[in-house]
Design an enzyme around this catalytic site. Structure first.
Site, PDB file in Angstrom:
ATOM      1  CG  HIS A  16      -0.462   0.050   2.535  1.00 58.25           C
ATOM      2  ND1 HIS A  16      -0.127   1.241   3.152  1.00 58.25           N
ATOM      3  CD2 HIS A  16      -0.214  -0.918   3.439  1.00 58.25           C
ATOM      4  CE1 HIS A  16       0.293   0.996   4.376  1.00 58.25           C
ATOM      5  NE2 HIS A  16       0.263  -0.305   4.581  1.00 58.25           N
ATOM      6  CD  GLU A  41      -3.225  -1.325   5.485  1.00 59.69           C
ATOM      7  OE1 GLU A  41      -3.400  -2.276   6.275  1.00 59.69           O
ATOM      8  OE2 GLU A  41      -2.624  -0.290   5.830  1.00 59.69           O
ATOM      9  CD  GLU A  42      -1.305   2.484   7.472  1.00 65.77           C
ATOM     10  OE1 GLU A  42      -2.016   2.016   8.368  1.00 65.77           O
ATOM     11  OE2 GLU A  42      -0.099   2.198   7.349  1.00 65.77           O
TER      12      GLU A  42
END
Length: 454
Positions: free
Chosen positions: A277, A323-324
């Site tokens: 990511h 993604e985070e």
């Protein structure tokens, strides 16, 4: 009888020849990665020239533009963007926090959790309730919690050899702590940082609010700060805690997954993904999380091209966005794969840091995992001994519904949470050799997946 013996010998010789051919190919892959690798210098640029890359930020867009350019410069068969709308949360001015014991104020390091609301401009100050679990909190009831700040102080279990298992046993506090505290009338939530290291670095990370509850501010406190707060509460139960944070959620922003591919020569409609990511938390350069995974994935394709390996199947390097704090890039990629009737036979993700390679976790049926067993003798000489049932990765996870077999790259886990989601996740913490070994390991697996399928 002679015909039978001849036939059996041909099978044995054929198998031996394939093993020898594959062994030589994998040796060349490692030689290329370790002798001519590009991943370390790519990581240097991503972390030092671009830096933090939280979804929706200018840094994230710079990373998109740069990785697209890198893959185009490598001459991959196709490089393209996939548009995705992502959350846009901003931290604002640096947070402030202190423990007040009578007239004394003791400053402690905190960091707002991603997705949290701000405090009022004056901050919030209240008494503190320390708990280790949600059941413990619920047992206290609203009478004891209302108007207080809930302090979640369950540490990661230091006895777990796999630190990701320890992380999984503690991270629910970060994700859902504010919701559980708000249900009982709390005015704020403070969460112990997700690490076994005792230091002054608060570890940020994503959180979420449940439906129908007040949106209360929530922040991570460093482990040293958490220990001090806990000790102070034991000595002075009537103390108060003050914190101020200035974060804000803006309207969703347009961003992109970045995809580069080598077209398959025999079965181009069968796709193998390798990815990481591109986004990172705003406090960090994101060297281990997950700049390493991104540059390793690009390096897989570069190695194949440099060695003149013409893949049978289409190999894609995917830089996932968000993604985070949302996983929207991974979901978008899987949605588009489904819409386009693409057949993804396997996906490999690197999102556990750029440390020494140990193996791969596999998400698939027992029969699919069994097909990997004959490859183990080829990989063990390179330290890849931990290969078997395990986890894949967050971004490739949505592909599982399409029947894709998932592989999670597993480097040594002992140092990952020393840096995770903090300002110390910097380029200088990554070993060039370990990073390049990881890229070679991923390329070796992709080579075997391409040769034999699943």
């Amino acid at each position: 009888m002679k015909k039978v013996i001849t036939f059996l010998l041909s099978l044995v010789m054929g198998c031996s020849y394939a093993q020898n051919t594959d062994s030589l190919a994998i040796r060349k892959i490692y030689n290329e990665a370790l002798g001519n690798g590009k991943s370390y210098e790519w990581l240097r640029y991503l972390t030092k020239q671009i830096g933090p890359r939280l979804s929706g930020s200018a840094g994230a867009q710079k990373a998109v533009d740069w990785t697209k350019q890198v893959m185009e410069q490598q001459g991959f068969d196709r490089v393209f963007l996939q548009e995705v709308m992502v959350p846009h949360w901003v931290r604002g001015a640096k947070e402030e926090a202190f423990i007040r014991v009578e007239k004394q104020k003791i400053n402690v390091p905190i960091a707002a959790l991603g997705g949290s609301v701000a405090t009022s401009p004056k901050g919030v100050e209240a008494g503190v309730i320390e708990v280790k679990s949600f059941p413990e909190l619920r047992a206290l009831g609203p009478d004891k919690v209302k108007g207080k700040i809930v302090f979640f102080n369950r540490p990661m279990d230091p006895t777990k050899i796999n630190t990701f298992e320890a992380y999984g046993g503690a991270v629910d506090q970060r994700a859902n702590g504010a919701t559980e505290a708000a249900k009982l009338g709390a005015v704020g939530a403070i969460v112990r940082s997700m690490t076994n290291v005792h230091d002054d670095n608060p570890h940020t990370g994503g959180m979420r609010y449940g439906t129908g509850v007040a949106l209360i501010p929530t922040a991570a406190i460093s482990t040293n700060g958490a220990d001090l707060l806990s000790k102070s509460l034991t000595e002075n139960p009537g103390l108060t805690f003050y914190f101020k944070q200035n974060c804000e959620s803006l309207p969703d922003a347009k961003s992109y997954n970045v995809v580069g591919e080598l077209r398959g020569s025999e079965k181009p409609d069968e796709i193998i993904v390798v990815g990481g990511h591109l986004d990172s938390w705003d406090l960090a350069e994101g060297a281990h999380d997950d700049g390493s995974g991104c540059v390793q994935s690009i390096e897989v394709l570069r190695i194949m091209k440099a060695l003149g390996i013409k893949p049978k199947r289409t190999i894609r390097a995917v830089m996932f966005m968000n993604e985070e704090n949302g996983l929207r890039g991974g979901v978008k990629y899987a949605d588009l794969a489904k819409q386009n009737n693409e057949k993804h036979i396997a996906a490999v993700e690197s999102d556990e840091g750029g440390f020494t390679p140990r193996g791969f976790g596999i998400v698939g049926t027992p029969e699919q995992r069994a097909k990997v067993n004959p490859w183990k003798p080829l990989l063990v000489p390179y330290g890849l001994t931990d290969i078997g049932a395990g986890s894949g990765g967050a971004d490739i996870g949505p592909l599982a519904t399409l029947g894709t077999v998932l592989f999670g790259f597993k480097p040594d886990s002992q140092r990952y949470f020393d840096y995770h989601h903090t300002p110390v996740d910097r380029f200088e913490t990554v070993s060039q050799r370990e990073l390049e070994l990881g890229a070679a390991s991923m390329a070796a697996l992709v080579y075997l997946l391409d040769q034999y399928g699943l």
